[in-house]
Design a protein around this motif. Structure first.
Motif, PDB file in Angstrom:
ATOM      1  N   PRO A  13       2.670  -6.648   0.539  1.00  0.00           N
ATOM      2  CA  PRO A  13       3.278  -5.232   0.510  1.00  0.00           C
ATOM      3  C   PRO A  13       2.495  -4.007   0.348  1.00  0.00           C
ATOM      4  O   PRO A  13       2.294  -2.942   0.527  1.00  0.00           O
ATOM      5  N   GLU A  14       1.821  -4.476  -1.076  1.00  0.00           N
ATOM      6  CA  GLU A  14       1.117  -3.321  -1.676  1.00  0.00           C
ATOM      7  C   GLU A  14      -0.360  -3.077  -1.109  1.00  0.00           C
ATOM      8  O   GLU A  14      -0.839  -2.031  -0.727  1.00  0.00           O
ATOM      9  N   GLN A  15      -0.701  -4.254  -0.810  1.00  0.00           N
ATOM     10  CA  GLN A  15      -2.179  -4.265  -0.015  1.00  0.00           C
ATOM     11  C   GLN A  15      -2.020  -3.749   1.401  1.00  0.00           C
ATOM     12  O   GLN A  15      -2.962  -2.915   1.871  1.00  0.00           O
ATOM     13  N   ARG A  16      -0.900  -3.844   2.015  1.00  0.00           N
ATOM     14  CA  ARG A  16      -0.468  -2.994   3.221  1.00  0.00           C
ATOM     15  C   ARG A  16      -0.481  -1.734   3.177  1.00  0.00           C
ATOM     16  O   ARG A  16      -0.782  -0.891   3.921  1.00  0.00           O
ATOM     17  N   LEU A  17       0.174  -1.407   2.237  1.00  0.00           N
ATOM     18  CA  LEU A  17       0.276   0.092   1.891  1.00  0.00           C
ATOM     19  C   LEU A  17      -0.885   0.920   1.743  1.00  0.00           C
ATOM     20  O   LEU A  17      -1.373   2.153   2.355  1.00  0.00           O
ATOM     21  N   VAL A  18      -2.029   0.075   1.171  1.00  0.00           N
ATOM     22  CA  VAL A  18      -3.234   0.427   0.954  1.00  0.00           C
ATOM     23  C   VAL A  18      -4.050   0.529   2.399  1.00  0.00           C
ATOM     24  O   VAL A  18      -4.528   1.725   2.685  1.00  0.00           O
ATOM     25  N   ALA A  19      -4.087  -0.186   3.196  1.00  0.00           N
ATOM     26  CA  ALA A  19      -4.537  -0.391   4.284  1.00  0.00           C
ATOM     27  C   ALA A  19      -3.979   0.548   5.500  1.00  0.00           C
ATOM     28  O   ALA A  19      -4.711   1.320   6.170  1.00  0.00           O
ATOM     29  N   GLU A  20      -2.666   1.317   5.284  1.00  0.00           N
ATOM     30  CA  GLU A  20      -2.169   2.063   6.081  1.00  0.00           C
ATOM     31  C   GLU A  20      -2.306   3.465   5.681  1.00  0.00           C
ATOM     32  O   GLU A  20      -2.291   4.361   6.532  1.00  0.00           O
ATOM     33  N   GLU A 276      -3.194  15.926  -4.383  1.00  0.00           N
ATOM     34  CA  GLU A 276      -2.374  15.322  -2.877  1.00  0.00           C
ATOM     35  C   GLU A 276      -2.409  13.947  -3.152  1.00  0.00           C
ATOM     36  O   GLU A 276      -1.779  13.107  -2.210  1.00  0.00           O
ATOM     37  N   ALA A 277      -3.246  13.501  -4.003  1.00  0.00           N
ATOM     38  CA  ALA A 277      -3.565  11.909  -4.200  1.00  0.00           C
ATOM     39  C   ALA A 277      -2.372  11.032  -4.381  1.00  0.00           C
ATOM     40  O   ALA A 277      -1.397  11.351  -5.086  1.00  0.00           O
ATOM     41  N   GLN A 278      -2.162   9.995  -3.611  1.00  0.00           N
ATOM     42  CA  GLN A 278      -1.199   8.986  -3.704  1.00  0.00           C
ATOM     43  C   GLN A 278      -1.801   7.626  -4.642  1.00  0.00           C
ATOM     44  O   GLN A 278      -2.750   7.556  -4.499  1.00  0.00           O
ATOM     45  N   GLU A 279      -0.879   7.195  -5.416  1.00  0.00           N
ATOM     46  CA  GLU A 279      -1.109   6.052  -6.252  1.00  0.00           C
ATOM     47  C   GLU A 279      -0.497   4.891  -5.712  1.00  0.00           C
ATOM     48  O   GLU A 279       0.866   4.825  -5.617  1.00  0.00           O
ATOM     49  N   ILE A 280      -1.252   3.800  -5.568  1.00  0.00           N
ATOM     50  CA  ILE A 280      -0.721   2.522  -5.211  1.00  0.00           C
ATOM     51  C   ILE A 280      -1.108   1.435  -6.153  1.00  0.00           C
ATOM     52  O   ILE A 280      -2.183   1.426  -6.521  1.00  0.00           O
ATOM     53  N   ARG A 281      -0.267   0.461  -6.895  1.00  0.00           N
ATOM     54  CA  ARG A 281      -0.571  -0.608  -7.794  1.00  0.00           C
ATOM     55  C   ARG A 281      -0.893  -1.820  -7.096  1.00  0.00           C
ATOM     56  O   ARG A 281       0.206  -2.450  -6.465  1.00  0.00           O
ATOM     57  N   LEU A 282      -1.686  -2.600  -7.372  1.00  0.00           N
ATOM     58  CA  LEU A 282      -1.953  -4.041  -6.993  1.00  0.00           C
ATOM     59  C   LEU A 282      -1.712  -4.861  -8.189  1.00  0.00           C
ATOM     60  O   LEU A 282      -2.599  -4.846  -9.161  1.00  0.00           O
ATOM     61  N   VAL A 283      -0.788  -5.926  -8.228  1.00  0.00           N
ATOM     62  CA  VAL A 283      -0.313  -6.404  -9.507  1.00  0.00           C
ATOM     63  C   VAL A 283      -0.469  -7.829  -9.150  1.00  0.00           C
ATOM     64  O   VAL A 283      -0.165  -8.748 -10.189  1.00  0.00           O
ATOM     65  N   ARG A 284      -0.397  -8.338  -8.021  1.00  0.00           N
ATOM     66  CA  ARG A 284      -0.120  -9.698  -7.687  1.00  0.00           C
ATOM     67  C   ARG A 284      -1.537 -10.583  -7.897  1.00  0.00           C
ATOM     68  O   ARG A 284      -2.429 -10.199  -6.895  1.00  0.00           O
TER      69      ARG A 284
END
Length: 683
Positions: A13-20, A276-284
């Motif tokens: 789910p987190e990787q997909r958010l990055v890709a999108e 405007e930057a968005q933050e996403i965390r990859l933890v898996r």
């Protein structure tokens, strides 16, 4: 629907958010082994496939040639082979060569691969003996000054607080810096830092050249952003210009090069520079077995940086081993014996590594492995294609290519390199003799791999062309052997089995690490070492050099074991439950990023904004900006203003959960904003 696109399948789910996320700035905080390269390459490929990104205008930046080569390979496999993936230096050098005739006279200067000869002359000129260690340490200090954008006066001030090379005081170091610059000018040469410095200056002074660069590169992806230096960040901002199509990926817990000028402050402050930057965390973590992740998290728990706690994928593996030995020789012998047993059990030598804090620790392990006939390779020396034997080998192959030949490629290369002393069997000697053999063997193995992958005979000329391409990108071939490397040189790599040796006070943490910041960097270095292991991890130390008893195990070992005891003493039963999932109040999709959870809805879903509150806060922001003589976005960004009007907070706690309202702004503006909301809210 975008959700069915093949390039999004298989992403978590987190990787997909990055890709999108293809519009505007993005900060990806990626823990060790969490698939950041997969997320980045799928983001680029998905953007190219959907038309959101033109692959011809994307520049992906990495810190190592190996990472750049891997990224190019993955992008080709994903259908985005026209994307440029390069190191900062490679990208800058290419541009500088291209634009040189437009702003300079004469041919492009020679690029020096090694500073040592010039530094040695500069050191001698100020009356310092050019000992090898002194020259090496002075060269590192020259690089630090350059990447930190320090002039002579600024460096002189900072040098008072730095640990300088032995026998070199701040005044002498400044004179060396100045003399080194003069020598480069006299010889008309550039070093690698000059490439970035000169290009930065050109882009800042020549609008026509900057405009041409901006027309070519419009979207940027930067890996390992915690290692960016002030010089690299300055160049990146000039490349970016007024655009905001920037995706950075990094992990503050892997910041291990501050001594060389790198800083994670750019990663941590990017949301300030780009509101405007968005933050996403990859933890898996997909790399390591659960027991190794447990050790990594125990180390992370003590770091000063706000850490990412890794989550495993239920991969099983043996418990990490902690072993003390009587002396250094006994440790080396035991580790070599364990490695020989691993290879005897079917593990490839190339899947094993011995990691240490300093390069001086490698000799005993070289000897112990050689005594058992175990192949090994030293990592972390000079750049592969700058080595004398590699240059000599390529020159001889180039000369031989004109004579033609009908033998298979690998046979031709073996015969040519045998003429300069290469042998199929490794030499018994260590040091320079061994390193020369490893270099030539890497070329032989690459020729064999190249021929095996082709259904037709590969001409020697084609192989030389591949070597030229690899040299341009500094993408070195490899030797199949146990890797011996310092932890710094192992950054970005991984092995099935890792033996972390010399884990004692004075080595890890290193003896000269005295301040809290120094110790914290050593702890992060320890974390990097642990997370190089996929399946098996052993940690060892000795009581002294030769039967001594003066050493103690590293404090990091004690911290890990204390964490283990705490975990074992915890009451039996399920772990503390994870935070309850939050769904979008508009479309009911699961919210996975912190920004979305705080907002309570997807970024794409419409907001229910209170227009009266929105107008009041906008007017207040303008007045506050004029009063403080600040740009309005530094008072509050527009997304923050909209979120206040959407959430209409009733107290300081609720206001503090609005994106863009940190502790400082809460203290400065909290009471005024709450009064505005109370006075203007509808209903």
């Amino acid at each position: 629907m975008t959700g069915t696109h093949p390039l999004l399948e298989g992403l978590d789910p987190e990787q997909r958010l990055v890709a999108e996320h293809l519009r505007g700035p993005l900060v990806v905080l990626a823990g060790a082994g969490t698939g950041k390269t997969r997320a980045m390459t799928h983001r680029i490929a998905y953007g190219a496939a959907t038309g959101a990104l033109d692959p011809r205008h994307v520049l992906a930046l990495t810190f190592t040639t190996k990472a750049a080569g891997e990224m190019r390979s993955r992008l080709r496999a994903l259908g985005a082979g026209t994307v440029q993936a390069r190191t900062f230096h490679s990208a800058a050098l290419r541009q500088l060569r291209y634009f040189w005739p437009q702003f300079a006279e004469g041919p492009f200067p020679e690029l020096i691969a090694q500073k040592a000869p010039l530094v040695s002359r500069a050191v001698q000129s100020v009356g310092i003996s050019p000992e090898r260690e002194t020259v090496r340490d002075v060269a590192a200090e020259i690089e630090y000054a350059a990447v930190s954008l320090l002039g002579a006066e600024e460096y002189a001030e900072r040098a008072q607080r730095r640990s300088l090379p032995e026998g070199v005081d701040p005044d002498a170091m400044v004179r060396v810096l100045e003399r080194y610059g003069e020598i480069k000018t006299e010889r008309r040469v550039l070093d690698f830092e000059d490439v970035l410095l000169v290009l930065t200056g050109v882009l800042g002074s020549r609008e026509d050249i900057a405009a041409e660069v901006h027309g070519q590169y419009r979207h940027f992806v930067v890996d390992e952003f915690q290692d960016v230096s002030p010089l690299q960040y300055d160049l990146l901002m000039r490349w970016l210009g007024r655009r905001d199509s920037l995706c950075v990926v990094g992990d503050p817990a892997q910041t291990i090069y501050t001594f060389a000028g790198a800083s994670d402050r750019y990663l941590r402050r990017l949301p300030v520079d780009f509101p405007e930057a968005q933050e996403i965390r990859l933890v898996r973590n997909y790399r390591s077995a659960e027991p190794i992740i447990g050790v990594a998290n125990a180390v992370l728990a003590r770091t000063a940086r706000s850490p990412i706690r890794l989550r495993g994928t239920d991969r099983t593996g043996p418990a990490p081993a902690f072993t003390e030995y009587a002396d250094d020789a006994a440790e080396a012998e035991a580790v070599a014996a364990r490695i020989a047993a691993e290879i005897g059990g079917g593990r490839r030598a190339g899947d094993i590594a011995v990691l240490f804090r300093t390069n001086s620790q490698s000799r005993l392990f070289e000897e112990a492995l050689s005594a058992r006939g175990v192949p090994y390779v030293l990592r972390g020396g000079e750049r592969f294609f700058a080595r004398r034997e590699v240059k000599e080998a390529i020159a001889i192959m180039r000369a031989a290519s004109g004579r033609g030949g009908t033998d298979p490629l690998d046979a031709q290369v073996r015969a040519i390199l045998s003429s300069i002393g290469w042998t199929p069997a490794a030499p018994g000697a260590q040091g320079a003799v061994r390193e020369r053999w490893e270099s030539l063997t890497a070329l032989v193995n690459l020729a064999q791999d190249t021929q095996e992958k082709s259904a037709l005979p590969v001409p020697l000329t084609a192989f030389i062309a591949e070597l030229d391409d690899r040299a341009e990108h500094q993408f070195a071939p490899t030797v199949d052997g146990v890797t011996l490397a310092s932890v710094h040189a192992a950054k970005g790599l991984e092995w099935e089995s890792v033996h972390l040796v010399g884990v004692s006070e004075g080595l890890m943490p290193i003896g000269y690490a005295e301040t809290a910041d120094d110790i914290d960097e050593e702890r992060r270095l320890f974390y990097v070492a642990v997370t190089r292991a996929r399946t098996a991890l052993s940690l060892s130390w000795s009581k002294g050099r030769r039967g001594g008893s003066g050493r103690r195990p590293s404090r990091f070992v004690s911290e890990i074991q204390a964490e283990r005891r705490t975990t074992a003493a915890a009451p039996a039963g399920p772990r503390s439950p994870a935070p309850a999932p939050v769904k979008c109040r508009v479309c009911a999709r699961l919210l996975t990023t912190r920004a979305e959870r705080n907002r309570g809805r997807c970024a794409e879903c419409p907001a229910e904004v209170d227009d009266a509150v929105l107008e009041a806060v906008i007017h207040w922001r303008s007045a506050k900006a004029e009063e403080s003589r600040l740009p309005v976005f530094l008072v509050l960004s527009m997304p923050t203003v909209r979120e206040i009007a959407e959430k209409r907070p009733e107290g300081l706690d609720e206001l503090g959960r609005v994106n863009g309202i940190g502790p400082l702004k809460l203290e400065q503006y909290g009471a005024e904003l709450l009064e505005l909301v109370r006075a203007h809210r509808s209903g």
